[in-house]
Design an enzyme around this catalytic site. Structure first.
Site, PDB file in Angstrom:
ATOM      1  N   ARG A 232       0.716  -1.214  -0.050  1.00  0.00           N
ATOM      2  CA  ARG A 232       0.061  -0.081  -0.028  1.00  0.00           C
ATOM      3  C   ARG A 232       0.892   1.234  -0.072  1.00  0.00           C
ATOM      4  O   ARG A 232       1.898   1.096   0.670  1.00  0.00           O
ATOM      5  CB  ARG A 232      -0.742   0.062   1.263  1.00  0.00           C
ATOM      6  CG  ARG A 232      -2.331  -0.816   1.186  1.00  0.00           C
ATOM      7  CD  ARG A 232      -3.162  -0.030   0.105  1.00  0.00           C
ATOM      8  NE  ARG A 232      -4.559  -0.991   0.121  1.00  0.00           N
ATOM      9  CZ  ARG A 232      -4.660  -1.916  -0.601  1.00  0.00           C
ATOM     10  NH1 ARG A 232      -3.669  -2.365  -1.416  1.00  0.00           N
ATOM     11  NH2 ARG A 232      -5.895  -2.542  -0.598  1.00  0.00           N
TER      12      ARG A 232
ATOM     13  N   HIS B 196      -0.814   0.877  -9.629  1.00  0.00           N
ATOM     14  CA  HIS B 196      -1.431  -0.300  -8.851  1.00  0.00           C
ATOM     15  C   HIS B 196      -2.223  -1.105  -9.660  1.00  0.00           C
ATOM     16  O   HIS B 196      -3.280  -1.590  -9.504  1.00  0.00           O
ATOM     17  CB  HIS B 196      -2.541   0.729  -7.983  1.00  0.00           C
ATOM     18  CG  HIS B 196      -2.897   0.047  -6.860  1.00  0.00           C
ATOM     19  ND1 HIS B 196      -3.243   0.481  -5.672  1.00  0.00           N
ATOM     20  CD2 HIS B 196      -3.019  -1.229  -6.437  1.00  0.00           C
ATOM     21  CE1 HIS B 196      -3.839  -0.432  -4.635  1.00  0.00           C
ATOM     22  NE2 HIS B 196      -3.336  -1.342  -5.148  1.00  0.00           N
TER      23      HIS B 196
END
Lengths: 321, 321
Positions: free
Chosen positions: B236, B284
């Site tokens: 993350r 991502h």
């Protein structure tokens, strides 16, 4: 002199493969045996029983009247086989775990680069564009490996573990666990038709010269999830028709190519491959093996040979590899 | 209505993850169960027993008085955990083979890219420069994986097969075959000191926020064969201090970085990461899983739950993952 001398004929290579480095490695592992780095005027060519060579000049090996074995310091012996004056003694090629591992790294890296859309993602980064695209699963992609020797079988094993479907093609029938194996001319088309990413690890022989050409690219999977099939050649430059590759990249027959080898090396600066947006180019370094490993391999083979044992990985001169 | 309704709250995502695509997938696998795509004024919120969510807005889930289970459509639940109005029902995260396989592809690809000097080789290609450099063997390189759950253990397994030395670090003690395992704060430094390529797959919790920072980068192997250690973050964005990464890349504390996640996503166009020569950036998409696999997984869990079975992969709200 108790032991027959080992002559080193090493031309080209990176700093890691310099002649001096080779000599220091062989000195360390050839106890009691003279190791000669050519050219060297101080010795009698008749004392040389073994030669360890990397790109020797044609005719260079004919100078040793008592040669018993030639060791090639790489896996491919095509250049040596082209030397018509090559002494008729056993020719051994390198087959060490280190070389296999490095080639597998190269194959897995380049398969994943094309599979995971690396050329597109790098272009997006340069354009500062956040634009993820849908990504197919590995199980939707077939990697077809030409050449199922030690190198091809090891790469296939890791690709299978990553979830790819793997097919293999070889001259003679082979069986590799979990891999769909094809062989010979008759099964070549069936192999090509299911292949999305073609990996070529074949040896260069008169039969395989220019095997990577337009008619064969046209037979690759035309409904590939990748859009168009991809070529990866880490074998030899002589396997590929370079004009065909360029045309097929430009007309969409091929979607991309990773090339480690070329018809002329170093690749000439005016080659269109350098600047082609769909070519991932490396300077023939897919499997630059550690000289430590190779020198140990050669020294071990010589010891066993002198003790009456058999040589391993001797080239079949009729097959050419 | 026989079966409790499943509400879909899906925001963002690629075309492959569009709300309509999710609805069609869930319709196909939730036989006899209404699948509602929000916003939808035609239904009673009290009928909703299950919610499958991707980046729901804070408070959005509080609208369902009879909610029994929340399914997060990805592996990371940090955004959900930050929603103070999140109903106090079991929260299930996705753990499907497809997601694991895709993350392993990403990790193996990026480890190999740094190991095999891809940034240098692409720069050489752009400069039309044939300049192979010595290449260290995989056995000389230690990959350190932070997070030894399903994802970390699978990636470690393939990296080991490729010949890398693999170390792992997790909050609690774990044992993974062939991998040197470290845990907790006390063993963190020993783990870092041997790490040449650091792979971060940790969940984002209050404890792990900004764990990737300068003091920790300085503890990585200062005598790395790579020159300087490399960071790969596919966890993350909140795990990383982005100013520290940039400074450490510029002063040589880090030799390179592959980043899939960022403090702000999409990554703002003025971020220095885009144009940094030692950053390999992806949007991502390290493990964009197939909606088919995820919808089947959710439908299967609901069926088992309604038959009195236990839910799998329920988030521990105290740990935060």
């Amino acid at each position: 002199m108790n032991k027959g001398a080992l002559a080193l004929l090493v031309h080209g290579g990176t700093e890691n493969w310099s002649p001096q480095r080779w000599k220091s490695r062989f000195d360390a592992v050839c106890e009691g045996r003279p190791v000669l780095l050519l050219p060297d005027a101080s010795f009698d060519p008749a004392e040389v029983h073994y030669a360890a060579v990397w790109k020797p000049h044609p005719g260079e090996l004919a100078a040793f009247p008592n040669l018993r074995v030639i060791f090639n310091l790489g896996a491919g012996v095509d250049a040596l086989m082209a030397d018509r004056s090559l002494p008729n003694v056993p020719l051994v090629r390198v087959a060490v775990t280190d070389l296999t591992a490095r080639m597998t790294e190269y194959v897995v890296l380049h398969v994943l680069m094309h599979h995971r859309q690396e050329p597109y993602l790098r272009e997006s980064q340069r354009a500062k564009r956040w634009a993820p695209k849908s990504q197919w699963a590995a199980g939707a992609v077939t990697v077809g490996i030409m050449g199922l020797g030690t190198l091809g079988a090891d790469a296939a094993d890791v690709l299978k573990r990553l979830g790819f479907r793997v097919a293999g093609w070889s001259r003679n029938p082979k069986t590799v666990d979990g891999i769909e194996c094809f062989h010979g001319e008759q099964q070549f088309e069936a192999f090509l038709q299911r292949t999305d990413i073609l990996v070529c690890l074949l040896p260069l022989t008169p039969e395989t010269r220019h095997i990577l050409n337009r008619p064969m690219f046209e037979k690759l999977n035309r409904k590939s999830p990748l859009g168009a099939p991809v070529l990866i050649n880490a074998g030899r430059g002589g396997l590929q028709n370079e004009a065909d590759i360029l045309q097929c990249l430009d007309d969409g027959t091929l979607g991309g190519a990773s090339l480690d080898v070329y018809a002329t090396e170093p690749l000439p600066v005016d080659s269109p491959f350098w600047a082609h947006p769909r070519v991932v180019l490396t300077p023939h370094n897919a499997a630059d093996t550690d000289p430590d490993e190779i020198s140990k391999y050669v020294a071990h083979q010589i010891e066993r040979f002198e003790a009456g044992g058999a040589l391993e990985n001797v080239v079949d001169r009729n097959r050419g590899y």
